[in-house]
Design a protein around this motif. Structure first.
Motif, PDB file in Angstrom:
ATOM      1  N   CYS A   1      -3.457  -7.005   6.666  1.00  0.00           N
ATOM      2  CA  CYS A   1      -3.954  -6.205   5.546  1.00  0.00           C
ATOM      3  C   CYS A   1      -4.398  -7.101   4.395  1.00  0.00           C
ATOM      4  N   HIS A   2      -3.621  -8.145   4.116  1.00  0.00           N
ATOM      5  CA  HIS A   2      -4.022  -9.100   3.060  1.00  0.00           C
ATOM      6  C   HIS A   2      -5.335  -9.788   3.420  1.00  0.00           C
ATOM      7  N   LYS A   3      -5.512 -10.104   4.708  1.00  0.00           N
ATOM      8  CA  LYS A   3      -6.703 -10.836   5.119  1.00  0.00           C
ATOM      9  C   LYS A   3      -7.939  -9.951   5.148  1.00  0.00           C
TER      10      LYS A   3
ATOM     11  N   GLU B   1      12.486  -4.208   3.369  1.00  0.00           N
ATOM     12  CA  GLU B   1      12.246  -3.871   1.964  1.00  0.00           C
ATOM     13  C   GLU B   1      11.810  -5.101   1.185  1.00  0.00           C
ATOM     14  N   ALA B   2      12.486  -6.219   1.400  1.00  0.00           N
ATOM     15  CA  ALA B   2      12.101  -7.456   0.715  1.00  0.00           C
ATOM     16  C   ALA B   2      10.711  -7.907   1.154  1.00  0.00           C
ATOM     17  N   LEU B   3      10.403  -7.721   2.457  1.00  0.00           N
ATOM     18  CA  LEU B   3       9.079  -8.098   2.957  1.00  0.00           C
ATOM     19  C   LEU B   3       7.995  -7.261   2.274  1.00  0.00           C
ATOM     20  N   VAL B   4       8.223  -5.958   2.190  1.00  0.00           N
ATOM     21  CA  VAL B   4       7.254  -5.081   1.521  1.00  0.00           C
ATOM     22  C   VAL B   4       7.163  -5.433   0.045  1.00  0.00           C
ATOM     23  N   GLY B   5       8.302  -5.783  -0.553  1.00  0.00           N
ATOM     24  CA  GLY B   5       8.291  -6.167  -1.975  1.00  0.00           C
ATOM     25  C   GLY B   5       7.439  -7.385  -2.241  1.00  0.00           C
ATOM     26  N   GLN B   6       7.407  -8.329  -1.321  1.00  0.00           N
ATOM     27  CA  GLN B   6       6.564  -9.517  -1.501  1.00  0.00           C
ATOM     28  C   GLN B   6       5.087  -9.132  -1.518  1.00  0.00           C
ATOM     29  N   SER B   7       4.703  -8.207  -0.641  1.00  0.00           N
ATOM     30  CA  SER B   7       3.305  -7.767  -0.640  1.00  0.00           C
ATOM     31  C   SER B   7       2.977  -7.002  -1.920  1.00  0.00           C
TER      32      SER B   7
ATOM     33  N   ALA C   1      -0.896  -2.317  -2.829  1.00  0.00           N
ATOM     34  CA  ALA C   1      -0.262  -1.008  -2.999  1.00  0.00           C
ATOM     35  C   ALA C   1       0.357  -0.605  -1.665  1.00  0.00           C
ATOM     36  N   VAL C   2       1.653  -0.807  -1.536  1.00  0.00           N
ATOM     37  CA  VAL C   2       2.357  -0.572  -0.280  1.00  0.00           C
ATOM     38  C   VAL C   2       3.401   0.516  -0.483  1.00  0.00           C
ATOM     39  N   GLU C   3       3.406   1.468   0.424  1.00  0.00           N
ATOM     40  CA  GLU C   3       4.415   2.535   0.423  1.00  0.00           C
ATOM     41  C   GLU C   3       5.199   2.440   1.734  1.00  0.00           C
TER      42      GLU C   3
END
Length: 424
Positions: free
Chosen positions: A346-348, A303-309, A315-317
């Motif tokens: 995905c960021h790259k 959850e914290a990892l997804v929160g950083q993105s 837009a992450v679900e």
């Protein structure tokens, strides 16, 4: 290469002798036996009524037979038995029986010839010492004593020496075998150690890639956003700057921990660790892992990892199916790293695309999937470099735990990464 007993620069022993001192010893014994039999041949010639010279020559030749005792021990004993009636060959008979008993001749043959020599000695002694009827008991006792004294001790001593020699040869052969085995085990341990070092280097590279690539990618995204809104929205710019600082500190902390483990790994392994390498799996043969699995990230931190993105503007679900269970530490860390690397990609490669992270807890396994939609053409390309090792590293992690890894483009123009890991 010289044979056994050779001295460098000198010729080896002749014929069948293994050592020069054996050859010299047999020549000395043969000479003594020849002299003895030649001297006894004088009396034999007088008793047989033949010329003394013939008796001396006959005795000399009989005694010289002892020279071949190591090559033909049976022949030496037979010659000793044959000349027993001539009252010659004392040294020949004793040494011949000893040599026969200590050789590799079958025991039944040794026993037969020893019995024949015993009987021949008894008969000769009895015929030469028999007297009146009143003295028969004494004559028989004396004949038995002499026959036993000349036959049994050399046979028993020869059997002892032969058994001792075979035991020493067996021990030497066993020692040589153990030395070869130890050499093979040492080579095997060295191969395992080299394999372990190679595996650790691969693991270090993978961990460095996961830590640096993800953190730095998010920092670059935040820095780009910070540059775009610095003048328009100072408050949001300050928030992004704080996020960049936090991520930089997290990256430094993880790198510092990793380097600390590397310094510990540089210490030479103790002898006990090298001995353990002979029986332990290569990955644990005295070479520590880059980091303990128990200290690594877990599924609770997704959850914290997804929160950083999300904080970086993605837009992450995240969807979770099933109830979580107690997984092995390496399973949780591998699942976390797969999701982390997929988000980094995905960021790259898919800036502005919607991303869906799915985590499914199943019976005996855990599955994860990261799927992104088509890229948003309006989103700015972050300009992040790609080494092409992300998917390779994920595949190696998953397959190393006996899982399944699949990645590839989707029908909608996006990309999908899926992995299934066994719970154990």
């Amino acid at each position: 290469m010289t044979s056994t007993g050779d001295v460098e620069g000198r010729a080896g022993p002749p014929l069948w002798w293994g050592r020069r001192r054996d050859f010299v010893g047999d020549v000395v014994l043969g000479g003594l036996s020849a002299v003895e039999c030649a001297w006894e041949g004088v009396a034999f010639a007088r008793e047989a009524g033949v010329p003394v010279a013939a008796g001396v020559l006959f005795g000399f030749l009989v005694g010289a037979v002892l020279l071949v005792r190591r090559r033909w021990p049976i022949a030496v004993v037979l010659v000793g038995i044959a000349v027993a009636p001539a009252a010659m060959g004392f040294l020949l008979g004793v040494v011949g029986l000893y040599t026969l008993a200590s050789s590799e001749v079958p025991r039944r043959i040794t026993g037969t010839l020893a019995s024949m020599s015993l009987v021949a000695t008894f008969v000769v002694m009895y015929l030469r010492t028999r007297g009146d009827a009143d003295e028969q008991t004494l004559v028989i006792s004396l004949s038995v004593f002499v026959a036993v004294a000349l036959t049994v001790p050399p046979v028993l001593f020869g059997l002892y020496i032969g058994a001792r020699r075979r035991l020493m040869e067996s021990l030497q052969e066993r020692a040589d075998s153990l030395e070869r085995e130890l050499s093979l085990l040492a080579d095997r341990a060295e191969e395992r150690a080299e394999w372990a070092r190679k595996e650790e280097r691969t693991r270090i590279a993978r961990e460095m890639h996961d830590v640096v690539a993800h953190r730095v990618s998010l920092m670059v995204v935040h820095a780009a956003a910070l540059e775009a809104i610095a003048a328009k929205d100072p408050a949001r710019a300050a928030k992004n700057a704080a996020l960049v600082g936090d991520m930089g500190r997290q990256a430094l902390t993880e790198l510092r921990e990793m380097l600390g483990v590397l310094r510990a790994a540089e210490k030479p392994a103790r002898p006990a660790a090298l001995a353990a390498a002979l029986v332990a799996p290569p990955a644990t043969a005295g070479y520590p892992h880059v980091a303990s699995f128990d200290d690594g990230p877990s599924l609770e931190e997704l959850e914290a990892l997804v929160g950083q993105s999300r904080a970086a503007g993605m837009a992450v679900e995240m969807l979770v199916h099933g109830e979580g269970a107690a997984y092995a530490a390496e399973v949780e860390q591998t699942a976390y790293r797969v999701v982390q690397e997929a988000l980094t990609n995905c960021h790259k490669h898919a800036p502005g695309a919607r991303v869906t992270v799915r985590l499914a807890h199943r019976d005996g396994e855990v599955a994860m999937q990261v799927e992104n939609g088509p890229c948003d053409g309006k989103a700015a390309e972050p300009g992040l470099p790609s080494g092409g090792n992300g998917l390779v590293g994920m595949r190696e992690r998953v397959l190393g735990l006996g899982g399944v890894f699949v990645s590839g483009p989707t029908d909608g123009g996006g990309f999908k990464v899926s992995a299934v890991l066994p719970a154990g």
